[in-house]
Write a protein that holds these residues in place. Structure first.
Motif, PDB file in Angstrom:
ATOM      1  N   VAL A  85       8.270  -9.821  -3.398  1.00  0.00           N
ATOM      2  CA  VAL A  85       8.297 -10.934  -4.194  1.00  0.00           C
ATOM      3  C   VAL A  85       8.897 -12.081  -3.273  1.00  0.00           C
ATOM      4  CG1 VAL A  85       9.066 -12.363  -6.171  1.00  0.00           C
ATOM      5  CG2 VAL A  85       8.278  -9.745  -6.485  1.00  0.00           C
ATOM      6  N   GLU A  86       8.005 -12.962  -3.067  1.00  0.00           N
ATOM      7  CA  GLU A  86       8.228 -14.104  -2.144  1.00  0.00           C
ATOM      8  C   GLU A  86       9.125 -13.736  -0.636  1.00  0.00           C
ATOM      9  OE1 GLU A  86      10.949 -16.999  -4.328  1.00  0.00           O
ATOM     10  OE2 GLU A  86       9.569 -17.464  -5.633  1.00  0.00           O
ATOM     11  N   ASP A  87       8.257 -12.721  -0.367  1.00  0.00           N
ATOM     12  CA  ASP A  87       8.585 -12.278   1.125  1.00  0.00           C
ATOM     13  C   ASP A  87       9.788 -11.473   1.356  1.00  0.00           C
ATOM     14  OD1 ASP A  87       6.316 -13.303   2.496  1.00  0.00           O
ATOM     15  OD2 ASP A  87       7.497 -15.216   2.856  1.00  0.00           O
ATOM     16  N   ARG A  88      10.166 -10.752   0.150  1.00  0.00           N
ATOM     17  CA  ARG A  88      11.259 -10.033   0.045  1.00  0.00           C
ATOM     18  C   ARG A  88      11.177  -8.691  -0.538  1.00  0.00           C
ATOM     19  NH1 ARG A  88      17.285 -12.060  -0.968  1.00  0.00           N
ATOM     20  NH2 ARG A  88      18.465 -10.578  -0.373  1.00  0.00           N
ATOM     21  N   ILE A  89      11.432  -7.507  -0.228  1.00  0.00           N
ATOM     22  CA  ILE A  89      11.429  -6.288  -0.758  1.00  0.00           C
ATOM     23  C   ILE A  89      12.355  -6.278  -1.997  1.00  0.00           C
ATOM     24  CG2 ILE A  89      11.650  -3.753  -0.553  1.00  0.00           C
ATOM     25  CD1 ILE A  89      10.827  -4.292   2.555  1.00  0.00           C
ATOM     26  N   GLN A  90      11.652  -5.667  -2.863  1.00  0.00           N
ATOM     27  CA  GLN A  90      12.473  -5.635  -4.435  1.00  0.00           C
ATOM     28  C   GLN A  90      13.148  -4.205  -4.235  1.00  0.00           C
ATOM     29  OE1 GLN A  90      12.497  -8.435  -6.604  1.00  0.00           O
ATOM     30  NE2 GLN A  90      11.962  -9.021  -4.590  1.00  0.00           N
ATOM     31  N   GLU A  91      14.157  -3.903  -4.835  1.00  0.00           N
ATOM     32  CA  GLU A  91      14.949  -2.639  -4.782  1.00  0.00           C
ATOM     33  C   GLU A  91      15.078  -2.163  -3.200  1.00  0.00           C
ATOM     34  OE1 GLU A  91      14.352  -0.019  -8.327  1.00  0.00           O
ATOM     35  OE2 GLU A  91      12.377  -1.065  -8.331  1.00  0.00           O
ATOM     36  N   PHE A  92      15.637  -3.215  -2.379  1.00  0.00           N
ATOM     37  CA  PHE A  92      15.661  -2.860  -0.974  1.00  0.00           C
ATOM     38  C   PHE A  92      16.351  -1.620  -0.531  1.00  0.00           C
ATOM     39  CE2 PHE A  92      17.477  -3.769   3.292  1.00  0.00           C
ATOM     40  CZ  PHE A  92      16.689  -3.765   4.020  1.00  0.00           C
ATOM     41  N   GLU A  93      17.597  -1.660  -1.377  1.00  0.00           N
ATOM     42  CA  GLU A  93      18.514  -0.394  -0.951  1.00  0.00           C
ATOM     43  C   GLU A  93      17.752   1.017  -1.568  1.00  0.00           C
ATOM     44  OE1 GLU A  93      19.215  -3.079  -3.097  1.00  0.00           O
ATOM     45  OE2 GLU A  93      20.356  -4.176  -1.821  1.00  0.00           O
TER      46      GLU A  93
ATOM     47  N   ASN B 151       0.876  -1.029   0.053  1.00  0.00           N
ATOM     48  CA  ASN B 151      -0.113  -0.043  -0.221  1.00  0.00           C
ATOM     49  C   ASN B 151       0.739   1.414   0.015  1.00  0.00           C
ATOM     50  OD1 ASN B 151      -2.356  -1.630   0.092  1.00  0.00           O
ATOM     51  ND2 ASN B 151      -2.700  -1.146   2.369  1.00  0.00           N
ATOM     52  N   GLU B 152       2.197   1.300   0.352  1.00  0.00           N
ATOM     53  CA  GLU B 152       3.140   2.345   0.423  1.00  0.00           C
ATOM     54  C   GLU B 152       3.846   2.433  -0.859  1.00  0.00           C
ATOM     55  OE1 GLU B 152       5.051   2.768   4.257  1.00  0.00           O
ATOM     56  OE2 GLU B 152       3.187   2.095   5.486  1.00  0.00           O
ATOM     57  N   GLY B 153       3.618   1.450  -1.601  1.00  0.00           N
ATOM     58  CA  GLY B 153       4.246   1.494  -2.897  1.00  0.00           C
ATOM     59  C   GLY B 153       5.386   0.578  -3.097  1.00  0.00           C
ATOM     60  N   LEU B 154       5.799  -0.125  -2.029  1.00  0.00           N
ATOM     61  CA  LEU B 154       6.862  -1.274  -2.512  1.00  0.00           C
ATOM     62  C   LEU B 154       6.374  -2.351  -2.965  1.00  0.00           C
ATOM     63  CD1 LEU B 154       7.653   0.483   0.398  1.00  0.00           C
ATOM     64  CD2 LEU B 154       9.218  -1.056   0.821  1.00  0.00           C
TER      65      LEU B 154
END
Length: 114
Positions: free
Chosen positions: A92-100, A86-89
């Motif tokens: 995928v498979e419980d991992r934030i994409q583009e984490f950095e 909901n905040e735009g993140l």
């Protein structure tokens, strides 16, 4: 829990309250900010006691590589993932994409604590 532990938990919650919408931080980053370099597990314990506190955005605290390791503390649902999405993140498979890109480091953002 002794007073020192309770104070530490409150310090953790104060940092988490400052994590901006659409950003995330890690247990270790909070620990480093609070001066306990090896205190990520203690931060995790603090976060385990938070789900009933609506003023602390616990969903914005993940592990050091962007995994939603605390998701089971959100009632066994996908609530943590839904809140982050909901905040735009993107998750995928419980991992934030583009984490950095989404990572918020309290030491850099808030400076040295008092």
């Amino acid at each position: 829990m002794d007073k020192k532990g309770k104070d530490f938990f409150n310090q953790v919650y104060e940092v988490v309250r400052q994590v901006p919408y659409g950003r995330v931080t890690s247990y270790g980053a909070i620990a480093r900010y609070l001066g306990t370099t090896r205190g990520a597990r203690m931060v995790g314990w603090a976060m385990n006691n938070v789900p009933d506190r609506e003023d602390v955005p616990a969903h914005r605290v993940v592990n050091r590589v962007g995994l939603l390791t605390g998701k089971h503390h959100f009632g066994g649902t996908n609530l943590m993932q839904q809140l982050l999405e909901n905040e735009g993140l993107v998750i995928v498979e419980d991992r934030i994409q583009e984490f950095e890109k989404h990572f918020w480091d309290p030491l850099k953002e808030l400076g040295e604590p008092d």
